[in-house]
Design a protein around this motif. Structure first.
Motif, mmCIF file in Angstrom:
data_model
loop_
_atom_site.group_PDB
_atom_site.id
_atom_site.type_symbol
_atom_site.label_atom_id
_atom_site.label_comp_id
_atom_site.label_asym_id
_atom_site.label_seq_id
_atom_site.Cartn_x
_atom_site.Cartn_y
_atom_site.Cartn_z
ATOM 1 N N THR A 49 -26.210 36.192 -30.140
ATOM 2 C CA THR A 49 -25.557 35.101 -30.870
ATOM 3 C C THR A 49 -26.577 34.050 -31.338
ATOM 4 N N ARG A 50 -27.822 34.211 -30.969
ATOM 5 C CA ARG A 50 -28.858 33.231 -31.341
ATOM 6 C C ARG A 50 -29.674 33.761 -32.515
ATOM 7 N N ARG A 51 -29.797 32.951 -33.535
ATOM 8 C CA ARG A 51 -30.497 33.375 -34.759
ATOM 9 C C ARG A 51 -31.956 33.734 -34.478
ATOM 10 N N ALA A 52 -32.604 32.958 -33.623
ATOM 11 C CA ALA A 52 -34.016 33.216 -33.322
ATOM 12 C C ALA A 52 -34.194 34.608 -32.712
ATOM 13 N N ILE A 53 -33.248 35.009 -31.884
ATOM 14 C CA ILE A 53 -33.314 36.344 -31.261
ATOM 15 C C ILE A 53 -33.119 37.423 -32.310
ATOM 16 N N LEU A 54 -32.161 37.211 -33.209
ATOM 17 C CA LEU A 54 -31.910 38.192 -34.271
ATOM 18 C C LEU A 54 -33.143 38.359 -35.162
ATOM 19 N N GLU A 55 -33.811 37.260 -35.458
ATOM 20 C CA GLU A 55 -35.021 37.339 -36.267
ATOM 21 C C GLU A 55 -36.134 38.052 -35.503
ATOM 22 N N GLU A 56 -36.236 37.757 -34.200
ATOM 23 C CA GLU A 56 -37.268 38.385 -33.377
ATOM 24 C C GLU A 56 -37.078 39.897 -33.299
ATOM 25 N N GLU A 57 -35.815 40.340 -33.273
ATOM 26 C CA GLU A 57 -35.515 41.775 -33.195
ATOM 27 C C GLU A 57 -35.432 42.422 -34.578
ATOM 28 N N ARG A 58 -35.815 41.688 -35.617
ATOM 29 C CA ARG A 58 -35.859 42.190 -36.993
ATOM 30 C C ARG A 58 -34.515 42.734 -37.473
ATOM 31 N N VAL A 59 -33.449 42.037 -37.126
ATOM 32 C CA VAL A 59 -32.111 42.459 -37.553
ATOM 33 C C VAL A 59 -31.985 42.409 -39.073
ATOM 34 N N GLY A 60 -32.741 41.537 -39.713
ATOM 35 C CA GLY A 60 -32.683 41.429 -41.163
ATOM 36 C C GLY A 60 -33.131 42.690 -41.880
ATOM 37 N N ASN A 61 -33.876 43.557 -41.195
ATOM 38 C CA ASN A 61 -34.330 44.811 -41.805
ATOM 39 C C ASN A 61 -33.392 45.976 -41.521
ATOM 40 N N MET A 62 -32.328 45.732 -40.790
ATOM 41 C CA MET A 62 -31.445 46.808 -40.346
ATOM 42 C C MET A 62 -30.370 47.128 -41.389
ATOM 43 N N ASP A 63 -29.884 48.371 -41.321
ATOM 44 C CA ASP A 63 -28.837 48.798 -42.260
ATOM 45 C C ASP A 63 -27.461 48.277 -41.863
ATOM 46 N N VAL A 64 -27.166 48.313 -40.555
ATOM 47 C CA VAL A 64 -25.831 47.916 -40.085
ATOM 48 C C VAL A 64 -25.966 47.037 -38.844
ATOM 49 N N PHE A 65 -25.211 45.950 -38.822
ATOM 50 C CA PHE A 65 -25.120 45.084 -37.644
ATOM 51 C C PHE A 65 -23.665 45.040 -37.211
ATOM 52 N N VAL A 66 -23.407 45.368 -35.945
ATOM 53 C CA VAL A 66 -22.038 45.390 -35.413
ATOM 54 C C VAL A 66 -21.945 44.436 -34.237
ATOM 55 N N ALA A 67 -21.066 43.444 -34.337
ATOM 56 C CA ALA A 67 -20.869 42.475 -33.259
ATOM 57 C C ALA A 67 -19.591 42.823 -32.498
ATOM 58 N N ASN A 107 -18.720 36.767 -32.291
ATOM 59 C CA ASN A 107 -18.865 37.925 -33.183
ATOM 60 C C ASN A 107 -19.005 37.493 -34.640
ATOM 61 N N ILE A 108 -18.157 36.560 -35.038
ATOM 62 C CA ILE A 108 -18.179 36.097 -36.427
ATOM 63 C C ILE A 108 -19.491 35.385 -36.736
ATOM 64 N N MET A 109 -19.901 34.481 -35.838
ATOM 65 C CA MET A 109 -21.135 33.729 -36.090
ATOM 66 C C MET A 109 -22.362 34.640 -36.071
ATOM 67 N N ALA A 110 -22.365 35.634 -35.181
ATOM 68 C CA ALA A 110 -23.495 36.566 -35.146
ATOM 69 C C ALA A 110 -23.597 37.332 -36.454
ATOM 70 N N CYS A 111 -22.446 37.739 -36.995
ATOM 71 C CA CYS A 111 -22.445 38.451 -38.274
ATOM 72 C C CYS A 111 -22.926 37.564 -39.415
ATOM 73 N N VAL A 112 -22.513 36.300 -39.400
ATOM 74 C CA VAL A 112 -22.948 35.367 -40.446
ATOM 75 C C VAL A 112 -24.466 35.195 -40.398
ATOM 76 N N GLU A 113 -24.998 35.034 -39.186
ATOM 77 C CA GLU A 113 -26.445 34.878 -39.042
ATOM 78 C C GLU A 113 -27.175 36.153 -39.480
ATOM 79 N N ALA A 114 -26.652 37.312 -39.066
ATOM 80 C CA ALA A 114 -27.285 38.583 -39.430
ATOM 81 C C ALA A 114 -27.269 38.789 -40.938
ATOM 82 N N ARG A 115 -26.175 38.418 -41.574
ATOM 83 C CA ARG A 115 -26.066 38.538 -43.029
ATOM 84 C C ARG A 115 -27.088 37.641 -43.711
ATOM 85 N N GLU A 116 -27.238 36.424 -43.213
ATOM 86 C CA GLU A 116 -28.145 35.469 -43.861
ATOM 87 C C GLU A 116 -29.605 35.887 -43.746
ATOM 88 N N ILE A 117 -29.958 36.593 -42.672
ATOM 89 C CA ILE A 117 -31.364 36.982 -42.531
ATOM 90 C C ILE A 117 -31.639 38.356 -43.132
#
Length: 445
Positions: free
Chosen positions: A281-299, A307-317
Motif C-alpha cells: 500500500t506504500r508508493r515507495a515500496i511499489l516503486e522499489e519493486e518496479r511495479v511500474g514496469n509490470m503488465d498486471v497489478f492485482v490488489a 486495494n483501491i489506493m494501491a491500484c491508483v498508486e500502481a497506475r500512476e507509476i
C-alpha cells in the motif's frame, strides 16, 4: 424453487435477498436472535432461529425435499456438517462455503466426496478465478470450478505456422489426457470437433493437466508466448490461489505480503513465485519493486480502501493493468473513474455461482461463456440413463458438443472417446445452447 440458506451473514443475506427477488421460496436459519428478527421484518423470506447443525432445526426449515441447501455460516466445519446432514435428510443439491484451503486439497483427503456434498464454494478461490480469466483472456473458458482444480484450461495463440496448422484435429494425434476445447477465429468462438482444423491466428483452449498441456504446446505454437509479469498485493487465500493458478505458465509472478510469518508459509507453497516481504500500500515500496514496469497489478488485501489506493498508486507509476478486490457495492462507480481495469466483488461472484446451480433434472450447474452461445454444464450421471449405455464415441451427441471431463470418486480426468460413463459420475460438457436439450435427454432418467 425451495431454497434453504444456513447462515445469514453478509454473504447469506445477500444471496437470500437475490433469490427472493428472483421469485424463489427462501428459508434462512440463523443462530443470532436479533438477526432473525431483522430478516423477518425487512425481507420477504422466512427466518428461523437455531443452529444449522441441528437436525430438528433443519427439519423445521423444510430441508426434506428442498431443491437447494446453501451452508454459508462463518464456520467451515459447521458448513460441512450441516450440508452433509441436509443431503442425508433429502435436499436435492447441497453446497457448503469453505475458507480453509485444506478442505479443497484433494491430495490428502476428499472432504466433498466423503460428506456427499455437491459443491464447495470458496469466495477467495472464485475471486482468484475471475482475475485469472481477465489476465489470460476475457473470453477464455475457465474450468477450475468445474473440474475441482485438478484440470487446467490454457489458451494458446497460434501466431505462426506450426505442426498442427492446417490439419484436422483427428490427425494431430493428441494424447488421451489433452483435448482442444474451443477455437476462436475472427471474433467467433465454437466448440472444437474432430473435423476442425487450426489456422494461423486462431485462439484455442487446451484442457488437461499442466504437464500434459505443456507436452503438446509445440504442436500449435512454435514460438512461446511472451512472458507477462504479474504483481499480487496481499498473500491471503485469494492471493495464494491466484499465484498458484498463474505460476509455471507464461507468467512471472511476484507476491507481496507484509506479514513475515505468512511470507515464509507462502514461499513453501509456491515454487515459481517470488514472495516479497513488503507493504504494497506504500508508493515507495511499489516503486522499489518496479511495479511500474509490470503488465498486471492485482490488489487483493483484506481492505477495500487499501486495494483501491494501491491500484491508483500502481497506475500512476506505470502499471499497464490494475485489478482489485472490492467488497462494498457502493464503490463500483468509483473504481471505474480511478482507472482500475477490473474490480471483483466476492459477493457478486458467489451469487453468480449460486444462480448457476438453480437447475432441475440432471443438471448440477450451468454457466455461459463470455459472448454467449456456448455453455459449460455439469451433469450428474444417474443409473439407467442413455449416457451410460455406450462409450462416449458411440453416444449420439449433437454436433458442437464436447464431454470435456469426468469426475468420479476415484479420479478427475479429461474424457476420451473410449470412456464409459457410470452412475455416480459427474461430467463437464461444453455445448451450444441451441443443442442443450438434446444433451439433457441423454442424462434424464
Amino acid at each position: 424453487m425451495r431454497i434453504v440458506i444456513l447462515g445469514s451473514g453478509t454473504v447469506g443475506t445477500w444471496i437470500a435477498d437475490l433469490l427472493c427477488r428472483n421469485n424463489h421460496s427462501v428459508t434462512v436459519v440463523e443462530s443470532n436472535v436479533e438477526t432473525v428478527r431483522v430478516i423477518n421484518a425487512e425481507l420477504d423470506i422466512r427466518a428461523i432461529h437455531g443452529s444449522a447443525s441441528e437436525s430438528a432445526i433443519l427439519f423445521q426449515a423444510g430441508i426434506i425435499g428442498c431443491d437447494l441447501c446453501l451452508a454459508v455460516t462463518g464456520d467451515d466445519e459447521v458448513n460441512i456438517v450441516a450440508a452433509s446432514m441436509a443431503k442425508a435428510m433429502g435436499a436435492r443439491r447441497c453446497v457448503a462455503r469453505v475458507y480453509g484451503r485444506v478442505f479443497r486439497d484433494l491430495s490428502t483427503f476428499d472432504y466433498q466426496r466423503h460428506f456427499r456434498i455437491d459443491r464447495f464454494l470458496s469466495l477467495e478461490h472464485l475471486s482468484a478465478v475471475e482475475f485469472v480469466r481477465a489476465i489470460r483472456s476475457p473470453g477464455s473458458a475457465v474450468l477450475e470450478n468445474f473440474a475441482r482444480g485438478e484440470l487446467e484450461v490454457q489458451e494458446i495463440i497460434c501466431d505462426d505456422p506450426a505442426p498442427a496448422t492446417g490439419k484436422e484435429l483427428k490427425e494431430v494425434k493428441l494424447p488421451k489426457g489433452v483435448r482442444v476445447g474451443t477455437i476462436q477465429r475472427q471474433g467467433k468462438t465454437w466448440i472444437a470437433g474432430a473435423g476442425d482444423s487450426i489456422d494461423v491466428g486462431d485462439h484455442i483452449t487446451l484442457i488437461g493437466t499442466r504437464e500434459e498441456i505443456d507436452s503438446v504446446k509445440s504442436k500449435f505454437q512454435v514460438k512461446a508466448a511472451p512472458v507477462r509479469s504479474v504483481v499480487i498485493a496481499g498473500g491471503g487465500e485469494t492471493g495464494l490461489a491466484l499465484a498458484r493458478m498463474l505460476e509455471g505458465q507464461r507468467y512471472h509472478v511476484t507476491l507481496m505480503e507484509e506479514n513475515m510469518e505468512r511470507c515464509e508459509f507462502l514461499s513453501r507453497l509456491l515454487e515459481h513465485t517470488t514472495v516479497v516481504h513488503a507493504d504494497a500500500t506504500r508508493r515507495a515500496i511499489l516503486e522499489e519493486e518496479r511495479v511500474g514496469n509490470m503488465d498486471v497489478f492485482v490488489a487483493c488485501t483484506g481492505d477495500d480502501e487499501n486495494n483501491i489506493m494501491a491500484c491508483v498508486e500502481a497506475r500512476e507509476i506505470g502499471a499497464k493493468e490494475c485489478m482489485a478486490i472490492v467488497q462494498r457495492p457502493d464503490y463500483a462507480n468509483v473504481v471505474e473513474k480511478l482507472g482500475i481495469n477490473l474490480a471483483v466483488s466476492p459477493r457478486n461472484v458467489v451469487a453468480r455461482q449460486v444462480l448457476g446451480l438453480l437447475n432441475s433434472g440432471p443438471i448440477i450447474s450451468k454457466k455461459n461463456l463470455p459472448g454467449g452461445g456456448i455453455a459449460i454444464v455439469e451433469f450428474e450421471v444417474m443409473p439407467g440413463v442413455v449416457a451410460t449405455e455406450h462409450v462416449i464415441a458411440n453416444l449420439k451427441l449433437p454436433p458442437h458438443c464436447l464431454i470435456a471431463a469426468i469426475m468420479s470418486s476415484d479420479y478427475v480426468r479429461v474424457a476420451s472417446a473410449d470412456d464409459r460413463l457410470t452412475p455416480g459420475d459427474t461430467v463437464v460438457v461444453l455445448v451450444e445452447e441451441s443443442t442443450l436439450d438434446a444433451v439433457v435427454k441423454l442424462f434424464e432418467e
